[in-house]
Design a protein around this motif. Sequence first.
Motif, PDB file in Angstrom:
ATOM      1  N   GLU A  46       0.816  -1.220   0.000  1.00  0.00           N
ATOM      2  CA  GLU A  46       0.000   0.000   0.000  1.00  0.00           C
ATOM      3  C   GLU A  46       0.854   1.277   0.000  1.00  0.00           C
ATOM      4  OE1 GLU A  46      -3.689  -2.023   2.538  1.00  0.00           O
ATOM      5  OE2 GLU A  46      -2.382  -0.510   3.461  1.00  0.00           O
ATOM      6  N   ASN A  47       2.114   1.157   0.461  1.00  0.00           N
ATOM      7  CA  ASN A  47       2.921   2.365   0.630  1.00  0.00           C
ATOM      8  C   ASN A  47       4.222   2.391  -0.165  1.00  0.00           C
ATOM      9  OD1 ASN A  47       1.584   4.009   3.021  1.00  0.00           O
ATOM     10  ND2 ASN A  47       1.473   1.836   3.570  1.00  0.00           N
ATOM     11  N   VAL A  48       4.590   1.256  -0.798  1.00  0.00           N
ATOM     12  CA  VAL A  48       5.883   1.200  -1.470  1.00  0.00           C
ATOM     13  C   VAL A  48       6.008   2.223  -2.598  1.00  0.00           C
ATOM     14  CG1 VAL A  48       5.199  -0.607  -3.117  1.00  0.00           C
ATOM     15  CG2 VAL A  48       7.608  -0.353  -2.436  1.00  0.00           C
ATOM     16  N   GLN A  49       4.902   2.502  -3.288  1.00  0.00           N
ATOM     17  CA  GLN A  49       4.955   3.460  -4.397  1.00  0.00           C
ATOM     18  C   GLN A  49       5.076   4.907  -3.902  1.00  0.00           C
ATOM     19  OE1 GLN A  49       5.280   2.418  -7.436  1.00  0.00           O
ATOM     20  NE2 GLN A  49       5.017   0.253  -6.834  1.00  0.00           N
ATOM     21  N   ASN A  50       4.643   5.118  -2.668  1.00  0.00           N
ATOM     22  CA  ASN A  50       4.669   6.491  -2.118  1.00  0.00           C
ATOM     23  C   ASN A  50       5.626   6.593  -0.939  1.00  0.00           C
ATOM     24  OD1 ASN A  50       2.538   7.335  -3.896  1.00  0.00           O
ATOM     25  ND2 ASN A  50       1.113   6.207  -2.575  1.00  0.00           N
ATOM     26  N   ARG A  51       6.725   5.851  -1.009  1.00  0.00           N
ATOM     27  CA  ARG A  51       7.633   5.774   0.133  1.00  0.00           C
ATOM     28  C   ARG A  51       8.225   7.133   0.512  1.00  0.00           C
ATOM     29  NH1 ARG A  51      12.180   1.766  -1.776  1.00  0.00           N
ATOM     30  NH2 ARG A  51      10.378   0.766  -2.733  1.00  0.00           N
ATOM     31  N   SER A  92       3.333  -9.778  -5.198  1.00  0.00           N
ATOM     32  CA  SER A  92       2.186  -8.891  -5.364  1.00  0.00           C
ATOM     33  C   SER A  92       1.201  -9.142  -4.234  1.00  0.00           C
ATOM     34  CB  SER A  92       1.498  -9.127  -6.705  1.00  0.00           C
ATOM     35  OG  SER A  92       0.926 -10.422  -6.751  1.00  0.00           O
TER      36      SER A  92
END
Length: 634
Positions: free
Chosen positions: A533-538, A563
């Motif tokens: 949930e947060n890896v793309q917006n780290r 995934s």
Amino acid sequence: MAEQTRNGLSVSFRLDDGIVEHNNREFIAKNVVRERIPDNITYKRENIREFYNQLFGQALAEYNARKAHPYQRIPDYYEHIGKGKQEKPYEEIVVQFGDMQDCGLNSENWETAKAMLDEYMREFERRNPNLKVFNAVMHLDEATPHLHIDFVPIVHSPNRGLPVRVSMKGALREQGFSSANRMENEWVAWQEAEREYMEEILHKYGLHRDDKNVHREHWTVDEYKRKKQAAQEIRSMNDHINALKKKSDDSYTSEEISAIKNQNDYMRSEITKRDEKIAALSRQVNADFVPYEIYSDDKLQYVADGLTRAKIPFIEESRMLYIPDYAVKTANAIASHYQSANVGTIRDRIALDIDRLIYSSMSVENLLSKLKERGYEIKHGKYIAVKSPFAERYVRLKSLGDEYLTKKLEKRISLNGTYARKVKERMSRSSEMEKKICSVILDTTVAIQQFRIIPKKTKPQKIYTFSNDESLNLLVEQLSTIGEFGIASRDGIYAKAEELKNSIDEKTEELKALSNEAPTLKSEIAQIRFYFENVQNRRRLDSMGQIRLAAAKEVVDKHGIRSVSEIAELEERLKLLPTYIRTVQNKLAEEQARLKRVNRLADVYESVIEGNYIDNLIRENIERQFNNKLCKCN
């Protein structure tokens, strides 16, 4: 002044009872916000028994190797500490910066409090090398961030007991803390040092220590006022009396003399209590353990229960207790109050006499003759009646039950050799080990017929027969165990016991692993979800968020998850874990029951080959008769 208050945070450092299951959220209290449980940070989570084995396994082995007698050895150090009164198996502290107002959720210091607690935790074992942490978690699902740290305090003592053992005071002394007096001991010095370190952390973050929440015992306002008033009254009274003592003897009033006398009496009372406590502790420390033989299992249990209530330590073995030498008189006093629960009614005793004589009788008339030889009086009529030497009235045999009618007695007498014949047949095709037990079975039946033993029924509601005899059935059960487990020798018994112990240990470890896996897997699933949930917006995450994301990444790599859709397999395993646990629990229970049978075989067989089995029964019988007489006298 306003700036100083705003930059001040309290520090809370307190000892707690320690409930690891609560800390790990295996059960959830009302003050916990369930949705925020995944936010908690676990630093360490190890099984306490496995942790004890890591810390003390080698030391325990060395200690036991030096002990000649089994009762002197410690089979399980964790259980040993848990049953003792000097040390706890582990200690727990709760650490917190600030309170709900200044460090609660959504407050300006929430993240700062987390960061400071994180720094405190990561340096804890470096500061405290003798406090071995096995469980530590930061709770972020309650009103204020705080740490629960559970640890085992160890001290090295090569010249006393285990070379490494549990001791909080010893651990702190090894770390350099000392006791100035009873009020300023190692604990107090250590706690103050930890609070000072917390204050150093505050300074790093531009904050200072505010002592508004100094930890005290939890009292209500009224309780606090009463305690404070009582303490003030005591101080005032003592000051008054001490002032009186400076006056000359001839100037005291009667009230002043009474007050001084009361204070002196109180002091003498306190000194007496202290001396008694010291003497009791000294006796316990220096006591030698001596054997205390009891040949009745019921009586042994009665004495053991009494010693437990008296808080006297003891070691229990088959038909024997090992007790401190100073407790022998106490044990004798407890044993003297024992009353057998098997006195029975007059009718029961008459029936039991008939049941035993059936096995040596050739007919009903022969049975009645044998009753006469034992002091009975016989009355013939429509129904046979007997009067025992311990009764005042005749009893009709019919009133004892259908099995005592003449025809039934004749049938029972005609079959009286069946039991012995079956034992001899079994003996003819048995191993040497089984033959020894069969021989004792036959000898026991003879002792019962000769009235050397008062038998006990396996099923009290049934008539007595050899097949319903407790001691005989115990021997028959051992024959069944030997056959079922394929045991052929004395050494084979102990080999089988060791095999079952190893199997139990394996299944216990498997059960522990599965039990620990459930909460761990649940937490890891939450971490994996957090990662995806947060890896793309780290980049948007704060420092603590980055720490959580890094920890979650390790979990993702551990399970090879690529995934979020692959989490389904972990969730399926989590769902099936209760079934796996029940299966292992059932297998473990089966193995424990099997080990119990083999251990019982070991006890019985040792008694058989030493020739003590029947002697023990006879001695137990004598004790039972003696206790029956005591009951009558009372």
